[in-house]
Structures are given as C-alpha cells and as structure tokens.
Design an enzyme around this catalytic site. Sequence first.
Site, PDB file in Angstrom:
ATOM      1  N   PRO A 145       0.791  -1.225   0.000  1.00 37.61           N
ATOM      2  CG  PRO A 145      -0.162  -1.145   2.110  1.00 37.61           C
ATOM      3  CD  PRO A 145       0.507  -2.079   1.152  1.00 37.61           C
ATOM      4  CG  ASN A 146      -0.272   4.315   1.182  1.00 37.03           C
ATOM      5  OD1 ASN A 146      -1.234   4.855   0.638  1.00 37.03           O
ATOM      6  ND2 ASN A 146      -0.360   3.746   2.381  1.00 37.03           N
TER       7      ASN A 146
ATOM      8  NE  ARG B 246       4.080   6.538   0.747  1.00 37.87           N
ATOM      9  CZ  ARG B 246       4.171   5.520   1.592  1.00 37.87           C
ATOM     10  NH1 ARG B 246       3.480   5.531   2.709  1.00 37.87           N
ATOM     11  NH2 ARG B 246       4.912   4.490   1.317  1.00 37.87           N
TER      12      ARG B 246
ATOM     13  CE1 TYR C 121       8.729   5.166   3.192  1.00 34.16           C
ATOM     14  CE2 TYR C 121       7.106   6.914   2.894  1.00 34.16           C
ATOM     15  CZ  TYR C 121       7.612   5.850   3.620  1.00 34.16           C
ATOM     16  OH  TYR C 121       6.988   5.461   4.781  1.00 34.16           O
TER      17      TYR C 121
ATOM     18  CG  ASN D 183       8.235  -1.935   0.553  1.00 36.06           C
ATOM     19  OD1 ASN D 183       7.617  -1.936   1.620  1.00 36.06           O
ATOM     20  ND2 ASN D 183       8.905  -0.881   0.122  1.00 36.06           N
TER      21      ASN D 183
ATOM     22  CB  ALA E  74       1.440   0.530   6.763  1.00 38.80           C
TER      23      ALA E  74
ATOM     24  CG  HIS F  42       4.859  -1.646  10.490  1.00 35.35           C
ATOM     25  ND1 HIS F  42       6.203  -1.945  10.548  1.00 35.35           N
ATOM     26  CD2 HIS F  42       4.735  -0.653   9.558  1.00 35.35           C
ATOM     27  CE1 HIS F  42       6.856  -1.152   9.696  1.00 35.35           C
ATOM     28  NE2 HIS F  42       5.988  -0.369   9.093  1.00 35.35           N
TER      29      HIS F  42
ATOM     30  CG  ASP G 106      -0.639 -16.916   9.308  1.00 31.96           C
ATOM     31  OD1 ASP G 106       0.396 -16.955   9.997  1.00 31.96           O
ATOM     32  OD2 ASP G 106      -1.793 -16.930   9.796  1.00 31.96           O
TER      33      ASP G 106
ATOM     34  CD  GLU H 242      10.640  -6.986   6.753  1.00 29.02           C
ATOM     35  OE1 GLU H 242      11.149  -7.937   7.391  1.00 29.02           O
ATOM     36  OE2 GLU H 242      10.106  -6.015   7.304  1.00 29.02           O
TER      37      GLU H 242
ATOM     38  CG  HIS I  36      10.889  -1.980   4.923  1.00 32.20           C
ATOM     39  ND1 HIS I  36       9.527  -1.930   4.755  1.00 32.20           N
ATOM     40  CD2 HIS I  36      11.149  -3.073   5.667  1.00 32.20           C
ATOM     41  CE1 HIS I  36       8.980  -2.953   5.399  1.00 32.20           C
ATOM     42  NE2 HIS I  36       9.941  -3.672   5.961  1.00 32.20           N
TER      43      HIS I  36
ATOM     44  CB  SER J 226      12.182   4.637   5.061  1.00 32.87           C
ATOM     45  OG  SER J 226      11.227   3.780   5.641  1.00 32.87           O
TER      46      SER J 226
ATOM     47  NE  ARG K 207       9.894   6.640   8.508  1.00 29.56           N
ATOM     48  CZ  ARG K 207       8.971   6.395   7.570  1.00 29.56           C
ATOM     49  NH1 ARG K 207       9.104   5.337   6.781  1.00 29.56           N
ATOM     50  NH2 ARG K 207       7.946   7.199   7.426  1.00 29.56           N
TER      51      ARG K 207
ATOM     52  NE  ARG L  86       6.768   4.902   9.763  1.00 28.63           N
ATOM     53  CZ  ARG L  86       5.686   4.960   8.969  1.00 28.63           C
ATOM     54  NH1 ARG L  86       5.378   3.927   8.202  1.00 28.63           N
ATOM     55  NH2 ARG L  86       4.922   6.023   8.943  1.00 28.63           N
TER      56      ARG L  86
HETATM   57  C1  DQA Z   1       7.987   1.251   3.895  1.00 28.03           C
HETATM   58  C2  DQA Z   1       8.048   1.516   5.408  1.00 28.03           C
HETATM   59  C3  DQA Z   1       6.691   1.335   6.031  1.00 28.03           C
HETATM   60  O1  DQA Z   1       6.746   1.606   7.427  1.00 28.03           O
HETATM   61  C4  DQA Z   1       5.695   2.292   5.415  1.00 28.03           C
HETATM   62  O2  DQA Z   1       4.414   2.082   5.953  1.00 28.03           O
HETATM   63  C5  DQA Z   1       5.671   2.218   3.922  1.00 28.03           C
HETATM   64  C6  DQA Z   1       6.934   2.102   3.212  1.00 28.03           C
HETATM   65  C7  DQA Z   1       9.351   1.545   3.214  1.00 28.03           C
HETATM   66  O3  DQA Z   1       9.537   1.099   2.088  1.00 28.03           O
HETATM   67  O4  DQA Z   1      10.193   2.239   3.787  1.00 28.03           O
HETATM   68  O5  DQA Z   1       4.626   2.330   3.303  1.00 28.03           O
HETATM   69  O6  DQA Z   1       7.698  -0.121   3.697  1.00 28.03           O
END
Ligand code: DQA
Length: 148
Positions: free
Chosen positions: A9-10, A17, A22, A74, A77, A80, A87, A98, A100, A102, A107, A111
Amino acid sequence: MNVLVINGPNLNLTGERNPSQYGSDNYETLCAYIKETAKQIGFSECEVFQSNHEGDIIDELHAARNEFSGVILNAGAYTHYSYAIRDAIEAIKIPVIEVHLSNVHAREDFRRVSVIAPACKGSIAGFGKISYKAALTALFDTLVDNLG
Ligand code: DQA
C-alpha cells in the site's frame, strides 16, 4: 531463475509521498530500476506487482509459489501488523525477502516491529531503491547456493 517483486500500500505514490523517507523517483522509475537491476544480476524474468489491498497481496504470494523462484516483498504498513501476510509467506515454500526504502528502525516506534520478518529469509531496509538491488542480489545468490 525468476523473481516477483511485490509492493504494498501507498508505494504507488513513491516520489510524491514523503520524499525525504522514500526518495524522489516516481513509482514508474522505481519499477524500471528494479527490472533493469534484476536483469543485470542474472534473473531471466522479473515481474513487479503493486496493490493497496491485503487480500490481493496474499493471492499474489500464493500464485507465486508455483511460478517464481523467489519474492521480494515491500509490504508497506502491512509489515507492522498483517498476520495474514505473515501466514501467507510461511505457507509458501519459496524464499521471500522483506525490503523497505526507508530505515524503519530509525522512525516511529510502530515501524520497528515487523510481524512478517520471522517468516522471511531476511530483511533489508534504509537504502532507498538500493534496498531492492541488495535484496535481488541476496535472493539470486541464495538461489544459486540452493541449486549448487
Ligand atoms: C515502507 C516503510 C513502512 O513503514 C511504510 O508504511 C511504507 C513504506 C518503506 O519502504 O520504507 O509504506 O515499507
């Protein structure tokens, strides 16, 4: 060897953003970087999937188990708090790394917790788009070791 990169998401708003966290590359530029990097590392195929919906990410993980050698995830959110994604990672036999953009450990407190990390092969955070390069390299070498 082929790889699926899943962005949660996002992440489609990357570049717009919070660029201090990012980066300023837009999502299309990030995807082009991921695909080019995967090719340079030696993957025969790299697919990039993005969704803002938890269930779609789970469906994609399930489908990947028969189609891809490994996954770079990735989860945004969902990292978390999504036990359902954790699962799904546990349920599939292929390695999931995994990633990320950032440094999630530098942070907000929430997170610092990753509920998916224990189900993943490993985690990389804090290097911007280079986090994906590091994850792709780690996955490729892990797969080569397993084959060898
Ligand atoms: C993220 C870090 C997450 O905490 C955040 O919610 C994101 C981006 C990152 O790529 O740094 O959406 O996964």
